[in-house]
Scaffold this active site. Structure first.
Site, PDB file in Angstrom:
ATOM      1  N   HIS A  84       0.828  -1.207   0.000  1.00 21.42           N
ATOM      2  CA  HIS A  84       0.000   0.000   0.000  1.00 21.42           C
ATOM      3  C   HIS A  84       0.867   1.264   0.000  1.00 21.42           C
ATOM      4  O   HIS A  84       0.566   2.238  -0.697  1.00 21.42           O
ATOM      5  CB  HIS A  84      -0.916   0.011   1.225  1.00 21.42           C
ATOM      6  CG  HIS A  84      -1.874  -1.132   1.289  1.00 21.42           C
ATOM      7  ND1 HIS A  84      -1.830  -2.084   2.276  1.00 21.42           N
ATOM      8  CD2 HIS A  84      -2.898  -1.481   0.481  1.00 21.42           C
ATOM      9  CE1 HIS A  84      -2.791  -2.964   2.080  1.00 21.42           C
ATOM     10  NE2 HIS A  84      -3.452  -2.624   0.993  1.00 21.42           N
TER      11      HIS A  84
ATOM     12  N   GLY B 234      -2.809  -1.764  -7.040  1.00 17.15           N
ATOM     13  CA  GLY B 234      -1.734  -2.700  -7.317  1.00 17.15           C
ATOM     14  C   GLY B 234      -2.122  -3.738  -8.356  1.00 17.15           C
ATOM     15  O   GLY B 234      -3.293  -4.117  -8.477  1.00 17.15           O
ATOM     16  N   GLU B 235      -1.140  -4.212  -9.096  1.00 25.10           N
ATOM     17  CA  GLU B 235      -1.377  -5.236 -10.110  1.00 25.10           C
ATOM     18  C   GLU B 235      -1.551  -6.629  -9.514  1.00 25.10           C
ATOM     19  O   GLU B 235      -1.951  -7.546 -10.238  1.00 25.10           O
ATOM     20  CB  GLU B 235      -0.225  -5.251 -11.120  1.00 25.10           C
ATOM     21  CG  GLU B 235      -0.166  -4.004 -11.987  1.00 25.10           C
ATOM     22  CD  GLU B 235       0.921  -4.075 -13.036  1.00 25.10           C
ATOM     23  OE1 GLU B 235       1.737  -5.034 -12.987  1.00 25.10           O
ATOM     24  OE2 GLU B 235       0.975  -3.179 -13.904  1.00 25.10           O
TER      25      GLU B 235
ATOM     26  N   ASP C 292      -3.826  -7.820  -7.585  1.00 25.62           N
ATOM     27  CA  ASP C 292      -5.218  -8.216  -7.806  1.00 25.62           C
ATOM     28  C   ASP C 292      -5.612  -7.772  -9.216  1.00 25.62           C
ATOM     29  O   ASP C 292      -6.381  -6.823  -9.402  1.00 25.62           O
ATOM     30  CB  ASP C 292      -6.121  -7.592  -6.746  1.00 25.62           C
ATOM     31  CG  ASP C 292      -5.792  -8.100  -5.351  1.00 25.62           C
ATOM     32  OD1 ASP C 292      -5.745  -9.331  -5.169  1.00 25.62           O
ATOM     33  OD2 ASP C 292      -5.571  -7.273  -4.448  1.00 25.62           O
TER      34      ASP C 292
ATOM     35  N   GLN D  17      -9.421  -7.392 -10.406  1.00 22.38           N
ATOM     36  CA  GLN D  17     -10.078  -6.213  -9.857  1.00 22.38           C
ATOM     37  C   GLN D  17      -9.587  -4.947 -10.556  1.00 22.38           C
ATOM     38  O   GLN D  17     -10.384  -4.068 -10.909  1.00 22.38           O
ATOM     39  CB  GLN D  17      -9.814  -6.109  -8.359  1.00 22.38           C
ATOM     40  CG  GLN D  17     -10.491  -7.169  -7.525  1.00 22.38           C
ATOM     41  CD  GLN D  17     -10.262  -6.949  -6.042  1.00 22.38           C
ATOM     42  OE1 GLN D  17      -9.975  -5.837  -5.606  1.00 22.38           O
ATOM     43  NE2 GLN D  17     -10.377  -8.008  -5.260  1.00 22.38           N
TER      44      GLN D  17
ATOM     45  N   ILE E 188       3.937  -9.108  -1.602  1.00 28.51           N
ATOM     46  CA  ILE E 188       3.607  -8.644  -0.260  1.00 28.51           C
ATOM     47  C   ILE E 188       2.095  -8.665  -0.079  1.00 28.51           C
ATOM     48  O   ILE E 188       1.346  -8.140  -0.898  1.00 28.51           O
ATOM     49  CB  ILE E 188       4.170  -7.236  -0.017  1.00 28.51           C
ATOM     50  CG1 ILE E 188       5.704  -7.289  -0.007  1.00 28.51           C
ATOM     51  CG2 ILE E 188       3.653  -6.649   1.286  1.00 28.51           C
ATOM     52  CD1 ILE E 188       6.365  -5.935   0.125  1.00 28.51           C
ATOM     53  N   SER E 189       1.649  -9.285   1.004  1.00 28.28           N
ATOM     54  CA  SER E 189       0.224  -9.431   1.281  1.00 28.28           C
ATOM     55  C   SER E 189       0.031  -9.658   2.766  1.00 28.28           C
ATOM     56  O   SER E 189       0.890 -10.261   3.434  1.00 28.28           O
ATOM     57  CB  SER E 189      -0.351 -10.625   0.494  1.00 28.28           C
ATOM     58  OG  SER E 189      -1.652 -10.956   0.934  1.00 28.28           O
ATOM     59  N   SER E 190      -1.105  -9.194   3.290  1.00 25.61           N
ATOM     60  CA  SER E 190      -1.402  -9.456   4.701  1.00 25.61           C
ATOM     61  C   SER E 190      -1.572 -10.945   4.960  1.00 25.61           C
ATOM     62  O   SER E 190      -1.408 -11.409   6.096  1.00 25.61           O
ATOM     63  CB  SER E 190      -2.669  -8.702   5.116  1.00 25.61           C
ATOM     64  OG  SER E 190      -3.770  -9.069   4.299  1.00 25.61           O
ATOM     65  N   ARG E 191      -1.878 -11.719   3.926  1.00 23.09           N
ATOM     66  CA  ARG E 191      -2.035 -13.167   4.097  1.00 23.09           C
ATOM     67  C   ARG E 191      -0.715 -13.851   4.436  1.00 23.09           C
ATOM     68  O   ARG E 191      -0.715 -14.951   4.999  1.00 23.09           O
ATOM     69  CB  ARG E 191      -2.619 -13.787   2.826  1.00 23.09           C
ATOM     70  CG  ARG E 191      -4.043 -13.368   2.526  1.00 23.09           C
ATOM     71  CD  ARG E 191      -4.540 -14.044   1.269  1.00 23.09           C
ATOM     72  NE  ARG E 191      -5.900 -13.648   0.938  1.00 23.09           N
ATOM     73  CZ  ARG E 191      -6.575 -14.084  -0.113  1.00 23.09           C
ATOM     74  NH1 ARG E 191      -5.988 -14.943  -0.947  1.00 23.09           N
ATOM     75  NH2 ARG E 191      -7.799 -13.675  -0.348  1.00 23.09           N
TER      76      ARG E 191
END
Length: 291
Positions: free
Chosen positions: A37, A147-148, A150, A153, A184-187
């Site tokens: 982000h 961001g690319e 996703d 979306q 990078i992801s919260s997952r």
């Protein structure tokens, strides 16, 4: 950093910035702020004079058949990160302000919804696109950055803005990655140490498939199998599919000259893979020569 929960106030603030000759950028997030982000904010600051973050972590939107629950996010944590990144305006949309009565207006994108792979049901995606359209309407003329990672979306948001002739341009930013290639992801925080150690296999597998296409592979399933063969020993693939980048249309052939091939040669390989119970998504772009 100015913080507001009122859509009329954020609109007034951004109108004043434009009236003063400054370019406005919008970055949207549902919370769980991470370096990905912040990279959107960094890109926005390069291209615009004023950056507004629309933080949707407190928003619960309802529809006829149910609702989408608000994210359980740390607002204070996210505010601090965005303020440190140099954000000028921090807008927290609230249901009572945006939707004082039930909304009867929803975006329908049947041409794209039928092509979605591994995404929530169409009604959810229509709600998501409607929400983004609402926020773009509040923001007014601006550049907005997504961001690319996703990809599906992103393409839907771009097409929606173009179809409605909104005075906004939706810009895709490259996926921010860890040094080992993991998006990078919260997952990622949900992975065990062993699963995290295996996670780089996802992007490595997509890269191998892209390399196969660059070397001449034109069968979409064969290209996907290159990636699947690398992933099966360490993860449970949900899907790997090749789509036409701009339309999300699934492809059988990657030959632009063949019937049903990518018209402009731009292909996107989309993947969702489970490490344990945690699904990670990623994608990679490939340009197939048209001549």
């Amino acid at each position: 950093m100015i913080t507001t929960e009122k859509h009329a106030e954020v609109r007034e603030l951004l109108d004043a910035e434009r009236a003063a000759g400054r370019r406005v950028a919008m970055v949207g997030t549902s919370g769980g702020t991470h370096a990905g982000h912040i990279s959107l904010v960094e890109q926005a600051k390069k291209e615009c004079d004023v950056v507004a973050v629309f933080w949707n972590g407190a928003l619960k939107l309802e529809w006829a058949s149910g609702g989408v629950q608000a994210y359980n996010r740390d607002l204070a944590h996210d505010q601090a990160l965005f303020e440190a990144a140099g954000v000028d305006i921090f807008y927290i949309p609230m249901r009572d302000d945006l939707y004082q009565r039930p909304s009867n207006t929803f975006m329908a994108m049947p041409g794209m919804l039928r092509h979605l792979t591994g995404m929530p049901e169409g009604e959810h995606m229509e709600l998501l696109v409607t929400m983004v359209a609402t926020l773009l309407n509040i923001a007014g003329p601006c550049l907005t950055f997504f961001g690319e990672k996703d990809w599906q979306q992103l393409v839907m948001f771009q097409r929606m803005a173009e179809d409605l002739h909104l005075p906004s341009r939706v810009i895709g930013c490259p996926t921010r990655r860890e040094p080992d290639g993991v998006a990078i992801s919260s997952r990622n925080t949900k992975l065990s140490p062993e699963q995290r150690a295996a996670a780089p296999a996802l992007y490595a597998a997509l890269t191998a498939a892209a390399d196969a296409i660059a070397a001449g592979e034109r069968d979409a399933r064969a290209a996907a199998e290159v990636a699947l063969a690398r992933l099966r020993p360490v993860a449970d693939p949900d899907y790997i599919v090749a789509v036409e980048a701009a339309t999300l249309r699934p492809l059988d052939t990657l030959d632009p000259a063949a019937e049903g091939g990518p018209s402009d040669g731009e292909v996107r390989l989309l993947a969702s893979v489970r490490f344990g119970t945690t699904p990670l998504v990623d994608n990679i772009g490939v340009t197939v020569p048209t001549a």
